[in-house]
Design a protein around this motif. Structure first.
Motif, PDB file in Angstrom:
ATOM      1  N   THR A  45       0.833  -1.204   0.000  1.00  0.00           N
ATOM      2  CA  THR A  45       0.000   0.000   0.000  1.00  0.00           C
ATOM      3  C   THR A  45       0.866   1.251   0.000  1.00  0.00           C
ATOM      4  O   THR A  45       0.624   2.195  -0.766  1.00  0.00           O
ATOM      5  CB  THR A  45      -0.937   0.006   1.218  1.00  0.00           C
ATOM      6  OG1 THR A  45      -1.788  -1.145   1.172  1.00  0.00           O
ATOM      7  CG2 THR A  45      -1.786   1.267   1.239  1.00  0.00           C
ATOM      8  N   GLY A  46       1.873   1.266   0.866  1.00  0.00           N
ATOM      9  CA  GLY A  46       2.786   2.406   0.893  1.00  0.00           C
ATOM     10  C   GLY A  46       3.507   2.594  -0.433  1.00  0.00           C
ATOM     11  O   GLY A  46       3.681   3.718  -0.914  1.00  0.00           O
ATOM     12  N   ALA A  47       3.915   1.471  -1.041  1.00  0.00           N
ATOM     13  CA  ALA A  47       4.615   1.545  -2.323  1.00  0.00           C
ATOM     14  C   ALA A  47       3.696   2.073  -3.418  1.00  0.00           C
ATOM     15  O   ALA A  47       4.125   2.857  -4.290  1.00  0.00           O
ATOM     16  CB  ALA A  47       5.141   0.158  -2.698  1.00  0.00           C
ATOM     17  N   LEU A  48       2.430   1.687  -3.393  1.00  0.00           N
ATOM     18  CA  LEU A  48       1.481   2.160  -4.405  1.00  0.00           C
ATOM     19  C   LEU A  48       1.151   3.638  -4.221  1.00  0.00           C
ATOM     20  O   LEU A  48       0.864   4.343  -5.192  1.00  0.00           O
ATOM     21  CB  LEU A  48       0.201   1.316  -4.345  1.00  0.00           C
ATOM     22  CG  LEU A  48       0.351  -0.145  -4.784  1.00  0.00           C
ATOM     23  CD1 LEU A  48      -0.965  -0.893  -4.616  1.00  0.00           C
ATOM     24  CD2 LEU A  48       0.846  -0.243  -6.219  1.00  0.00           C
ATOM     25  N   VAL A  49       1.184   4.107  -2.981  1.00  0.00           N
ATOM     26  CA  VAL A  49       1.014   5.545  -2.744  1.00  0.00           C
ATOM     27  C   VAL A  49       2.201   6.304  -3.320  1.00  0.00           C
ATOM     28  O   VAL A  49       2.044   7.359  -3.960  1.00  0.00           O
ATOM     29  CB  VAL A  49       0.865   5.836  -1.235  1.00  0.00           C
ATOM     30  CG1 VAL A  49       0.889   7.347  -0.976  1.00  0.00           C
ATOM     31  CG2 VAL A  49      -0.430   5.238  -0.698  1.00  0.00           C
ATOM     32  N   ALA A  50       3.407   5.765  -3.121  1.00  0.00           N
ATOM     33  CA  ALA A  50       4.619   6.414  -3.634  1.00  0.00           C
ATOM     34  C   ALA A  50       4.626   6.479  -5.150  1.00  0.00           C
ATOM     35  O   ALA A  50       5.105   7.455  -5.742  1.00  0.00           O
ATOM     36  CB  ALA A  50       5.860   5.668  -3.138  1.00  0.00           C
ATOM     37  N   SER A  51       4.090   5.446  -5.794  1.00  0.00           N
ATOM     38  CA  SER A  51       4.075   5.407  -7.262  1.00  0.00           C
ATOM     39  C   SER A  51       2.821   6.058  -7.845  1.00  0.00           C
ATOM     40  O   SER A  51       2.579   5.966  -9.049  1.00  0.00           O
ATOM     41  CB  SER A  51       4.176   3.953  -7.743  1.00  0.00           C
ATOM     42  OG  SER A  51       3.111   3.173  -7.220  1.00  0.00           O
ATOM     43  N   ALA A 172       9.203  -0.782  -7.768  1.00  0.00           N
ATOM     44  CA  ALA A 172       7.994  -0.415  -8.491  1.00  0.00           C
ATOM     45  C   ALA A 172       7.681  -1.382  -9.628  1.00  0.00           C
ATOM     46  O   ALA A 172       6.518  -1.691  -9.903  1.00  0.00           O
ATOM     47  CB  ALA A 172       8.130   1.008  -9.042  1.00  0.00           C
ATOM     48  N   HIS A 173       8.728  -1.907 -10.274  1.00  0.00           N
ATOM     49  CA  HIS A 173       8.530  -2.780 -11.430  1.00  0.00           C
ATOM     50  C   HIS A 173       8.340  -4.252 -11.045  1.00  0.00           C
ATOM     51  O   HIS A 173       7.979  -5.069 -11.905  1.00  0.00           O
ATOM     52  CB  HIS A 173       9.717  -2.662 -12.392  1.00  0.00           C
ATOM     53  CG  HIS A 173       9.783  -1.332 -13.083  1.00  0.00           C
ATOM     54  ND1 HIS A 173      10.890  -0.509 -13.051  1.00  0.00           N
ATOM     55  CD2 HIS A 173       8.846  -0.645 -13.798  1.00  0.00           C
ATOM     56  CE1 HIS A 173      10.662   0.604 -13.718  1.00  0.00           C
ATOM     57  NE2 HIS A 173       9.427   0.540 -14.178  1.00  0.00           N
ATOM     58  N   HIS A 174       8.626  -4.588  -9.798  1.00  0.00           N
ATOM     59  CA  HIS A 174       8.497  -5.985  -9.360  1.00  0.00           C
ATOM     60  C   HIS A 174       7.634  -6.064  -8.100  1.00  0.00           C
ATOM     61  O   HIS A 174       7.908  -6.844  -7.198  1.00  0.00           O
ATOM     62  CB  HIS A 174       9.877  -6.602  -9.097  1.00  0.00           C
ATOM     63  CG  HIS A 174      10.760  -6.635 -10.311  1.00  0.00           C
ATOM     64  ND1 HIS A 174      11.532  -5.560 -10.694  1.00  0.00           N
ATOM     65  CD2 HIS A 174      10.981  -7.622 -11.228  1.00  0.00           C
ATOM     66  CE1 HIS A 174      12.203  -5.870 -11.797  1.00  0.00           C
ATOM     67  NE2 HIS A 174      11.886  -7.110 -12.141  1.00  0.00           N
ATOM     68  N   ILE A 175       6.593  -5.269  -8.060  1.00  0.00           N
ATOM     69  CA  ILE A 175       5.817  -5.112  -6.844  1.00  0.00           C
ATOM     70  C   ILE A 175       5.138  -6.418  -6.415  1.00  0.00           C
ATOM     71  O   ILE A 175       5.089  -6.748  -5.223  1.00  0.00           O
ATOM     72  CB  ILE A 175       4.767  -3.988  -7.020  1.00  0.00           C
ATOM     73  CG1 ILE A 175       4.217  -3.557  -5.671  1.00  0.00           C
ATOM     74  CG2 ILE A 175       3.672  -4.375  -7.973  1.00  0.00           C
ATOM     75  CD1 ILE A 175       5.170  -2.763  -4.852  1.00  0.00           C
ATOM     76  N   GLU A 176       4.641  -7.206  -7.369  1.00  0.00           N
ATOM     77  CA  GLU A 176       3.921  -8.432  -7.007  1.00  0.00           C
ATOM     78  C   GLU A 176       4.887  -9.495  -6.485  1.00  0.00           C
ATOM     79  O   GLU A 176       4.578 -10.200  -5.505  1.00  0.00           O
ATOM     80  CB  GLU A 176       3.132  -8.963  -8.205  1.00  0.00           C
ATOM     81  CG  GLU A 176       1.968  -8.064  -8.590  1.00  0.00           C
ATOM     82  CD  GLU A 176       1.064  -8.712  -9.617  1.00  0.00           C
ATOM     83  OE1 GLU A 176       1.290  -9.891  -9.955  1.00  0.00           O
ATOM     84  OE2 GLU A 176       0.129  -8.041 -10.094  1.00  0.00           O
TER      85      GLU A 176
END
Length: 213
Positions: A45-51, A172-176
């Protein structure tokens, strides 16, 4: 589970926060959330907010997670306080295992009231520790204080960590793939505790052998 949730977060955009809050609440408030991806979910969630996939302020997201986490623990505590014996007497099912409760009891006895804070960072244990605290008749005011502290440390800490790491292109490119790895890593402490409980006591085994001889 996290591999299924992550695409949903991407599609939902800002509404993803409601899904995150529901999962965070269910993990401790419904007693069946031990399989939910709490730690990895907050990081993602934090990473998706950043991106900028989730177009919401970081502070709002972190606050929402804290509220959901604290509310879930309070409900778990009330369940243990009022109906604890009935809960612990339930037979095993796909969503409820007595051995998970036993691990949480052992954790609570070992760490005392501080377990309410530290259990936040241990999957499975955090699901049942509020119930154990309620059964143990931990004073509600004290539990609430520790609950809020734990929710702040866990919710803000992991969401913010995900936010800063989410700005790294590789993440960001390997989030899953990273989400799956985090989910497996987060299960390690609970798995170790479970295996230790399952391992036979050498002293007990020796005494049994001596008794047979």
């Amino acid at each position: 589970m996290i591999a299924l949730v992550t695409p949903a977060l991407v599609v939902l955009g800002p509404l993803a926060l409601l899904l995150v809050m529901a999962i965070v609440f269910a993990e401790t408030g419904l007693l069946v959330g031990f399989f939910l991806p709490g730690d990895s979910l907050l990081f993602i969630t934090g990473a998706l907010v950043a991106s900028h996939v989730i177009h919401l302020p970081l502070g709002l997201v972190a606050l929402a997670v804290v509220v959901a986490a604290a509310a879930g623990d309070q409900v778990g505590y009330l369940i243990g306080h009022r109906w604890g014996p009935r809960v612990f007497a339930r037979p095993d099912s796909r969503l409820f295992r007595q051995e998970h409760v036993a691990v949480a009891e052992e954790f609570f006895l070992k760490h005392g009231p501080v377990a309410v804070i530290s259990a936040r960072f241990v999957p499975v244990v955090r699901t049942f520790t509020p119930v154990v605290a309620g059964v143990a008749m931990m004073p509600r005011r004290r539990f609430t204080t520790y609950n809020i502290i734990g929710a702040l440390a866990w919710g803000i800490g992991i969401v913010v960590t995900g936010f800063f790491f989410g700005g790294i292109p590789f993440v960001a490119h390997h989030i899953e793939l990273i989400a799956i790895g985090l989910a497996l890593l987060s299960l390690a402490p609970a798995s170790i505790a479970f295996l230790r409980r399952r391992r036979p006591d050498p002293m007990l085994a020796t005494s049994e052998v001596g008794h047979v001889v």
